[in-house]
Write a protein that holds these residues in place. Structure first.
Motif, short mmCIF file in Angstrom:
data_model
loop_
_atom_site.label_atom_id
_atom_site.label_comp_id
_atom_site.label_asym_id
_atom_site.label_seq_id
_atom_site.Cartn_x
_atom_site.Cartn_y
_atom_site.Cartn_z
N LEU B 47 -45.13 32.88 6.76
CA LEU B 47 -44.68 31.98 5.70
C LEU B 47 -45.47 32.21 4.41
CD1 LEU B 47 -44.43 28.64 7.72
CD2 LEU B 47 -42.61 30.29 7.25
N PHE B 48 -46.79 32.15 4.51
CA PHE B 48 -47.65 32.29 3.35
C PHE B 48 -48.92 33.04 3.76
CE2 PHE B 48 -45.38 29.29 0.71
CZ PHE B 48 -44.87 28.35 1.59
N TYR B 49 -49.51 33.71 2.77
CA TYR B 49 -50.84 34.24 2.98
C TYR B 49 -51.63 34.10 1.70
CZ TYR B 49 -49.45 38.66 0.72
OH TYR B 49 -49.01 39.63 -0.16
N SER B 50 -52.96 34.13 1.86
CA SER B 50 -53.84 33.92 0.72
C SER B 50 -55.05 34.83 0.85
CB SER B 50 -54.29 32.46 0.67
OG SER B 50 -55.31 32.28 -0.31
N VAL B 51 -55.39 35.51 -0.24
CA VAL B 51 -56.56 36.39 -0.24
C VAL B 51 -57.74 35.74 -0.95
CG1 VAL B 51 -55.15 38.46 -0.06
CG2 VAL B 51 -55.85 37.63 -2.31
N GLY B 52 -57.55 34.55 -1.52
CA GLY B 52 -58.64 33.88 -2.20
C GLY B 52 -58.24 32.50 -2.66
N GLN B 55 -54.98 31.50 -4.60
CA GLN B 55 -54.04 32.64 -4.55
C GLN B 55 -53.14 32.49 -3.33
OE1 GLN B 55 -55.86 36.59 -5.45
NE2 GLN B 55 -57.78 35.46 -5.50
N ILE B 56 -51.86 32.27 -3.59
CA ILE B 56 -50.90 32.06 -2.53
C ILE B 56 -49.74 33.03 -2.71
CG2 ILE B 56 -49.39 30.41 -1.37
CD1 ILE B 56 -52.32 29.60 -1.27
N SER B 57 -49.37 33.69 -1.64
CA SER B 57 -48.18 34.54 -1.66
C SER B 57 -47.19 33.99 -0.65
CB SER B 57 -48.54 35.98 -1.30
OG SER B 57 -49.41 36.54 -2.26
N SER B 58 -45.95 33.85 -1.08
CA SER B 58 -44.90 33.30 -0.22
C SER B 58 -44.04 34.43 0.30
CB SER B 58 -44.05 32.31 -1.01
OG SER B 58 -42.97 31.85 -0.22
N GLU B 59 -43.76 34.40 1.57
CA GLU B 59 -42.98 35.46 2.18
C GLU B 59 -41.49 35.16 2.25
OE1 GLU B 59 -44.02 38.73 3.62
OE2 GLU B 59 -45.24 38.09 1.91
#
Lengths: 115, 111
Positions: B47-52, B55-59
């Motif tokens: 669903l989502f990932y974050s590297v910091g 910082q949110i990336s939505s899939e």
């Protein structure tokens, strides 16, 4: 897109026998593969991993084999025990976005151990 | 050693209600954090990932959002739940080029 799939959705094995769970992947650029075990109602648990520069890796009672030619991954469990009953997922790391590894998971194989 | 905490373990919420699931990691700094959803008898969908922090990336487009207010805290939210949001939600952490460590999961049932 890339996908990871499994040949058998359910595998029944007698206690004490060896189990083999198979997985096919489609992205030849994948460089890292992992097997997870998931018991009912719990999060997946790491079992064993392998990188693309290897074709075999052994752990305690488990062995992972990687055949890059046919893009096939397998998990072998020796002397299967009732506690091995679970759903097993393979996963591939095919995308490194910045510093994030994004794993693609297969749909899972249910291993049933019979007495 | 590193540990990951996820709560609550189970949740029953009515349609249209808000959602907040929390995940915290201990024993590591600047981990990559992930939210996955697993439908019954199915695989895991990122669903989502974050590297910091922040910082949110939505899939996938959906009714959910994620936030990372602190380095080791990852929150999954919704303003108004849908029936289709039901599922098993898993938080995970990793360091680059290694596998994930998953939390124990939250079983969400929207009624």
């Amino acid at each position: 897109g890339e996908s990871v799939g499994l040949h058998l959705p359910t595998l029944s094995v007698q206690e004490g026998d060896n189990s083999i769970i198979n997985c096919a992947y489609s992205n030849s650029a994948s460089d890292y593969f992992i097997w997870y075990k998931q018991e009912s109602g719990k999060g997946p648990q790491f079992i064993i991993d392998i990188r693309s520069n290897m074709d075999k890796r052994q752990g305690q009672r488990v062995t992972v084999l990687l055949n890059k030619t046919v893009k096939h991954l397998s998990l072998q469990i020796a002397a299967t025990q009732p506690g091995d009953s679970a759903v097993y997922f393979c996963a591939e790391n095919s995308q490194n976005t910045g510093t994030a590894s994004k794993l693609t998971f297969g749909t899972g194989t249910r291993l049933q151990v019979t007495l | 050693s590193q540990t990951i905490h996820q709560w609550p373990a189970t949740l029953v919420q009515p349609v249209g209600s808000p959602l907040s699931l929390e995940c915290t990691v201990e024993g590591t700094s600047n981990p990559n954090l992930y939210w996955y959803r697993q439908a019954a008898g199915r695989g895991l969908q990122l669903l989502f990932y974050s590297v910091g922090i922040g910082q949110i990336s939505s899939e996938v487009p959906q009714n959910l959002s994620a936030s990372r207010p602190q380095d080791r805290q990852f929150i999954l939210s919704s303003k108004k739940l849908l029936l289709s949001d039901s599922g098993f939600y898993l938080c995970a952490w990793s360091v680059p080029s290694f596998g994930y460590t998953f939390g124990s999961g939250t079983r969400l049932t929207v009624v």
